[in-house]
Design a protein around this motif. Structure first.
Motif, short mmCIF file in Angstrom:
data_model
loop_
_atom_site.label_atom_id
_atom_site.label_comp_id
_atom_site.label_asym_id
_atom_site.label_seq_id
_atom_site.Cartn_x
_atom_site.Cartn_y
_atom_site.Cartn_z
N UNK A 42 -7.18 7.86 2.50
CA UNK A 42 -7.49 6.45 2.87
C UNK A 42 -6.72 5.39 1.94
N UNK A 43 -6.89 5.66 0.83
CA UNK A 43 -6.37 4.91 -0.39
C UNK A 43 -4.88 4.81 -0.32
N UNK A 44 -4.21 5.83 0.04
CA UNK A 44 -2.76 5.95 0.21
C UNK A 44 -2.16 5.13 1.62
N UNK A 45 -3.13 5.56 2.73
CA UNK A 45 -2.90 4.76 4.00
C UNK A 45 -2.95 3.12 3.80
N UNK A 46 -4.28 2.70 3.27
CA UNK A 46 -4.51 1.33 3.29
C UNK A 46 -3.33 0.51 2.36
N UNK A 47 -3.24 1.39 1.00
CA UNK A 47 -2.14 0.77 0.14
C UNK A 47 -0.63 0.53 0.91
N UNK A 48 -0.46 1.55 1.83
CA UNK A 48 1.10 1.18 2.64
C UNK A 48 0.81 0.08 3.64
N UNK A 49 -0.27 0.02 4.21
CA UNK A 49 -0.33 -1.06 5.13
C UNK A 49 -0.59 -2.31 4.69
N UNK A 50 -1.11 -2.47 3.50
CA UNK A 50 -1.39 -3.76 2.90
C UNK A 50 -0.43 -4.23 1.72
N UNK A 51 0.18 -3.23 1.37
CA UNK A 51 1.02 -3.43 0.15
C UNK A 51 0.43 -3.38 -1.23
N UNK A 52 -0.90 -2.90 -1.12
CA UNK A 52 -1.83 -2.58 -2.33
C UNK A 52 -1.33 -1.56 -3.21
N UNK A 53 -1.83 -1.85 -4.42
CA UNK A 53 -1.62 -0.81 -5.42
C UNK A 53 -3.23 -0.19 -6.04
N UNK A 54 -3.05 1.07 -6.49
CA UNK A 54 -4.38 1.60 -6.88
C UNK A 54 -4.80 0.81 -8.30
N UNK A 55 -5.98 0.34 -8.19
CA UNK A 55 -6.38 -0.35 -9.42
C UNK A 55 -7.64 0.47 -10.24
N UNK A 56 -8.03 1.59 -9.65
CA UNK A 56 -8.77 2.49 -10.68
C UNK A 56 -9.47 3.41 -9.90
N UNK A 57 -10.11 4.32 -10.56
CA UNK A 57 -10.93 5.33 -10.17
C UNK A 57 -12.27 5.65 -10.71
N UNK A 58 -13.24 5.83 -10.10
CA UNK A 58 -14.56 6.19 -10.83
C UNK A 58 -14.86 7.57 -10.64
N UNK A 59 -15.85 7.84 -11.78
CA UNK A 59 -16.23 9.37 -11.86
C UNK A 59 -16.57 9.71 -10.38
N UNK A 60 -17.30 9.05 -9.58
CA UNK A 60 -18.07 9.46 -8.25
C UNK A 60 -16.80 9.85 -7.26
N UNK A 61 -15.63 9.58 -7.56
CA UNK A 61 -14.47 9.77 -6.68
C UNK A 61 -13.93 8.46 -5.88
N UNK A 62 -14.61 7.42 -6.05
CA UNK A 62 -14.33 6.26 -5.56
C UNK A 62 -12.80 5.62 -6.01
#
Length: 124
Positions: free
Chosen positions: A18-38
Motif C-alpha cells: 500500500x505504501x508503494x501504491x499510494x506513493x505512486x498515486x500521490x507522488x509521495x515518498x517514504x518518510x520512515x519505518x517503525x519497528x512495528x512495520x508501519x
C-alpha cells in the motif's frame, strides 16, 4: 488557530504494497519505518498535505469504510488519471452509485475505497 490534519493512518495487511501504491498515486515518498512495520509516506517537500501511515493489521475489514480518501488529478484530465490509477492497481468499486456521478469510485489493492473527482487541482 484551528487544527490541521497531519496524518491519516490506514490499517492494512501489507504496508509495503500500500505504501508503494499510494506513493505512486500521490507522488509521495517514504518518510520512515517503525519497528512495528508501519510505513509513513508523504510529500517530498514536506508540504501541507497529510502524511499517510500504513499500519500493519491482521484484523479483518467488515463493511464499508466510514472514511475514504478523495483525490483530484493535478496534471491531466479525469479520464487520463483514471487510466493511470487503474494501471497502478486500482480497480472500480461499487458502493451503490447510480452511474451518473461526476466521480469514479475505486479501490486500492487492499479494497479500501477512494474517489477520483472530476476537478483538476493546481499542484502545490
Amino acid at each position: 488557530m484551528a487544527c490541521r490534519i497531519s496524518e491519516l493512518v490506514i490499517d492494512c495487511a501489507n504496508p509495503n504494497r500500500l505504501a508503494a501504491f499510494w506513493s505512486d498515486v500521490l507522488g509521495y515518498v517514504e518518510l520512515g519505518r517503525e519497528d512495528d512495520g508501519s510505513i509513513a509516506i508523504g510529500p517530498p517537500d514536506a508540504g501541507p498535505q497529510p502524511t499517510l501511515v500504513l499500519s500493519p493489521s491482521s484484523d479483518p475489514r467488515t463493511g464499508k469504510l466510514p472514511l475514504h480518501i478523495d483525490v483530484n488529478a493535478t496534471d491531466r484530465d479525469q479520464d487520463a488519471e483514471l487510466e493511470r490509477l487503474l494501471a497502478l492497481g486500482a480497480r472500480p468499486a461499487d458502493v451503490g452509485q447510480t452511474g451518473t456521478e461526476s466521480w469514479h469510485v475505486l479501490a486500492d489493492p487492499e479494497g479500501n475505497e477512494f474517489c477520483l473527482l472530476r476537478t483538476r487541482l493546481q499542484p502545490l
